[in-house]
Design a protein around this motif. Structure first.
Motif, short mmCIF file in Angstrom:
data_model
loop_
_atom_site.label_atom_id
_atom_site.label_comp_id
_atom_site.label_asym_id
_atom_site.label_seq_id
_atom_site.Cartn_x
_atom_site.Cartn_y
_atom_site.Cartn_z
N GLY A 27 0.80 -1.21 0.00
CA GLY A 27 0.00 0.00 0.00
C GLY A 27 0.84 1.27 0.00
O GLY A 27 0.36 2.36 0.34
N ALA A 28 2.09 1.14 -0.38
CA ALA A 28 3.03 2.26 -0.30
C ALA A 28 2.70 3.36 -1.30
O ALA A 28 2.31 3.10 -2.44
N GLU A 29 2.88 4.60 -0.85
CA GLU A 29 2.79 5.76 -1.72
C GLU A 29 4.16 6.18 -2.23
O GLU A 29 4.28 6.84 -3.25
N ILE A 30 5.19 5.79 -1.47
CA ILE A 30 6.58 6.09 -1.85
C ILE A 30 7.38 4.80 -1.73
O ILE A 30 7.28 4.08 -0.73
N VAL A 31 8.17 4.51 -2.76
CA VAL A 31 9.09 3.38 -2.72
C VAL A 31 10.51 3.93 -2.74
O VAL A 31 10.91 4.61 -3.68
N ILE A 32 11.27 3.66 -1.69
CA ILE A 32 12.68 4.04 -1.67
C ILE A 32 13.44 2.99 -2.45
O ILE A 32 13.42 1.81 -2.11
N VAL A 33 14.11 3.43 -3.51
CA VAL A 33 14.84 2.52 -4.39
C VAL A 33 16.29 3.02 -4.47
O VAL A 33 16.62 3.84 -5.32
N PRO A 34 17.16 2.53 -3.60
CA PRO A 34 18.52 3.07 -3.51
C PRO A 34 19.48 2.46 -4.52
O PRO A 34 20.52 1.90 -4.16
N CYS A 35 19.13 2.56 -5.79
CA CYS A 35 19.99 1.99 -6.85
C CYS A 35 19.54 2.57 -8.18
O CYS A 35 18.33 2.63 -8.45
N HIS A 36 20.49 2.97 -9.02
CA HIS A 36 20.14 3.59 -10.29
C HIS A 36 19.51 2.59 -11.27
O HIS A 36 18.51 2.90 -11.92
N ASN A 37 20.08 1.39 -11.40
CA ASN A 37 19.49 0.39 -12.29
C ASN A 37 18.09 0.01 -11.80
O ASN A 37 17.15 -0.10 -12.59
N CYS A 38 17.97 -0.20 -10.50
CA CYS A 38 16.68 -0.60 -9.94
C CYS A 38 15.62 0.48 -10.14
O CYS A 38 14.47 0.18 -10.50
N ILE A 39 16.00 1.73 -9.92
CA ILE A 39 14.98 2.79 -10.03
C ILE A 39 14.55 2.96 -11.49
O ILE A 39 13.39 3.27 -11.78
N ASP A 40 15.47 2.74 -12.43
CA ASP A 40 15.08 2.77 -13.84
C ASP A 40 14.08 1.65 -14.14
O ASP A 40 13.12 1.83 -14.89
N GLN A 41 14.32 0.48 -13.55
CA GLN A 41 13.39 -0.63 -13.73
C GLN A 41 12.03 -0.31 -13.10
O GLN A 41 10.98 -0.53 -13.72
N PHE A 42 12.03 0.24 -11.90
CA PHE A 42 10.77 0.58 -11.23
C PHE A 42 9.98 1.61 -12.06
O PHE A 42 8.76 1.51 -12.18
N LYS A 100 0.21 5.03 -8.13
CA LYS A 100 -0.01 4.49 -6.79
C LYS A 100 1.21 4.68 -5.89
O LYS A 100 1.10 4.72 -4.68
N SER A 101 2.40 4.76 -6.50
CA SER A 101 3.60 4.97 -5.70
C SER A 101 4.62 5.76 -6.50
O SER A 101 4.65 5.69 -7.73
N LYS A 102 5.44 6.50 -5.78
CA LYS A 102 6.50 7.28 -6.38
C LYS A 102 7.82 6.65 -6.00
O LYS A 102 8.05 6.32 -4.85
N ASN A 103 8.71 6.49 -6.98
CA ASN A 103 10.00 5.87 -6.74
C ASN A 103 11.04 6.95 -6.46
O ASN A 103 11.19 7.89 -7.25
N MET A 104 11.79 6.79 -5.37
CA MET A 104 12.75 7.81 -4.97
C MET A 104 14.02 7.17 -4.42
O MET A 104 13.98 6.08 -3.83
N HIS A 105 15.13 7.88 -4.60
CA HIS A 105 16.33 7.52 -3.86
C HIS A 105 16.17 7.99 -2.41
O HIS A 105 15.42 8.93 -2.12
N MET A 106 16.88 7.35 -1.50
CA MET A 106 16.76 7.69 -0.09
C MET A 106 17.14 9.15 0.18
O MET A 106 16.47 9.85 0.94
N CYS A 107 18.23 9.62 -0.45
CA CYS A 107 18.69 10.99 -0.18
C CYS A 107 17.62 12.01 -0.53
O CYS A 107 17.47 13.03 0.15
N ASP A 108 16.86 11.76 -1.60
CA ASP A 108 15.80 12.69 -2.00
C ASP A 108 14.71 12.77 -0.93
O ASP A 108 14.16 13.84 -0.67
N LEU A 109 14.39 11.62 -0.33
CA LEU A 109 13.36 11.62 0.71
C LEU A 109 13.90 12.25 2.00
O LEU A 109 13.18 12.98 2.69
N ILE A 110 15.15 11.97 2.30
CA ILE A 110 15.75 12.58 3.48
C ILE A 110 15.73 14.10 3.39
O ILE A 110 15.51 14.79 4.39
N GLU A 111 15.96 14.62 2.19
CA GLU A 111 15.97 16.08 2.02
C GLU A 111 14.65 16.70 2.49
O GLU A 111 14.64 17.81 3.03
N ARG A 112 13.54 15.98 2.28
CA ARG A 112 12.25 16.50 2.72
C ARG A 112 12.18 16.68 4.23
O ARG A 112 11.44 17.53 4.74
#
Length: 411
Positions: free
Chosen positions: A360-375, A388-400
């Motif tokens: 049920g996630a609205e945000i998926v933390i995807v800490p990998c460039h290849n993985c996030i491209d796949q997502f 349904k969900s937004k894919n983000m690197h961890m650093c981007d979410l931490i900035e919030r």
């Protein structure tokens, strides 16, 4: 099933492969099928059965092995290995076989990336001028954002505590994400440096098995770390960059060993010691976390990211399974660079989509460039999940959630 004729078997094949691996572990196969049961994608498409592949090797079916598309279909995620009672590392076997391939016959543009990395020093073939101009642009942007006209990216700093190695995508495509990471470093006040000579920690030869290319790509960045006299090598949110640096150092580096850590491990330490302050109420969405295989299963980093998440995310829901037992997203083993296998990558990805939807996630933390491209591709390929969900690197979410330190008045 076709008849297997003894006269067609190559009794020396096992020994040839064992010599390449410096091991005969694959000969310990019990044919129990636990590897196939453990592979989340063995039932997704044909020619994705590790048990059958190992049997061909052990029987000496050399011709059939090299004609088996499994060699390139396998994402080398090692999910089969943790289920194997004999701990046979199928990914290592696959990589070794790939390494025997003629380079001009390697699928997709894997070899093109390797060649360009060797020639230019980075996998995106970014020129030195473009690299330095991008760093200047990021520096100017951060001066405005931070309100600090004297802010300077520490380049080529001798004796810095941390040497930061990242992904060429952070220069070519996602410069804003490198900017975010450097903002976190600024807020934490850490002593780090970025090299203008060697900075790309990725290595596509991790997937091709061509060890001569691997050394040619990674040796210069390890040498640059040593030349600058840094204390610790920090790798960006990129699973295969982290694995390349860690495994590569253990395998090929002949100098004095030095610590290599994932950036999320560093950020957790900075949060715990109070250097990095985060607002625990800033992120209220339901958040889940994807474990890149190269980071989690292969290099053991899965607890630190979750501890970091819980420090600033109110609603964290883990995938099932997760951590060491996670499912590969379907883009591993160089899959992103082999477009002829896109349909297979798409089919495998549906299993990951189902995992995400179940949280049920609205945000998926995807800490990998290849993985996030796949997502991101999966969001396009499976429209019912789009939005349904937004894919983000961890650093981007931490900035919030970042609480910037108060500026000290100038003396």
């Amino acid at each position: 099933m076709e008849t297997i004729l003894a006269e067609n078997l190559d009794p020396d094949f096992r020994d040839e492969l064992a010599e390449r691996l410096k091991s005969l572990d694959f000969a310990n196969c019990l044919t129990c099928g636990m590897c196939t049961a453990g592979c989340p994608y063995s039932d997704i498409h044909e020619s994705n059965d590790p048990r059958k592949f190992l049997r061909k090797i052990n029987l000496g079916m050399k011709k059939e092995v090299f004609e088996d598309p499994y060699i390139w279909y396998c994402t080398m995620c090692e999910r089969c290995t943790i289920e194997c009672p004999m701990q046979i590392n199928v990914a290592t076997v696959v990589r070794s076989l790939r390494g025997t391939w003629d380079k001009d016959k390697i699928p997709g543009y894997l070899q093109t990336i390797a060649n360009e990395h060797i020639a230019s020093g980075n996998q995106m073939n970014v020129s030195q001028i473009d690299y330095e101009e991008t760093l200047e642009w990021i520096q100017d942007e951060l001066r405005d954002e931070l309100g600090d006209p004297e802010y300077t990216i520490p380049l080529n700093k001798q004796g810095a505590k941390y040497f930061y190695g990242f992904n060429a995508r952070d220069i070519k495509i996602y410069a804003n994400e490198l900017q975010t990471t450097l903002k976190l470093f600024y807020a934490a006040g850490i002593d780090y440096t970025i090299s203008t000579k060697r900075w790309d920690a990725t290595n596509i030869a991790l997937f091709t098995g061509q060890n001569d290319d691997f050394v040619a790509i990674s040796m210069p960045i390890w040498e640059e770390f040593t030349r600058l006299g840094c204390q610790e090598f920090i790798v960006t949110e990129c699973g295969h960059a982290f694995r390349s640096m860690k495994w590569g150092q253990r395998t090929f580096w002949k100098g004095e060993m030095f610590p290599i850590r994932h950036i999320l491990e560093l950020l957790l330490d900075l949060v715990k010691d109070g250097s990095l302050k985060l607002d625990p109420d800033a992120v209220t969405e339901v958040v889940t976390y994807h474990d890149p295989c190269n980071t989690a299963r292969k290099e053991g980093v899965w607890e630190a990211p979750r501890e970091l998440i819980r420090s600033f995310v109110k609603n964290f829901v883990d995938m099932n399974p997760n951590g060491r037992w996670n499912y590969c997203c379907g883009a591993g083993g160089g899959g992103m660079a082999m477009p002829e296998y896109n349909e297979i990558r798409k089919a495998k990805g549906k299993r990951k989509v189902d995992q995400v939807v179940a949280t049920g996630a609205e945000i998926v933390i995807v800490p990998c460039h290849n993985c996030i491209d796949q997502f991101n591709d999966l969001n396009k390929w499976y429209p019912d999940t789009k939005g349904k969900s937004k894919n983000m690197h961890m650093c981007d979410l931490i900035e919030r959630a970042l609480i910037m330190p108060e500026k000290k008045p100038k003396a």
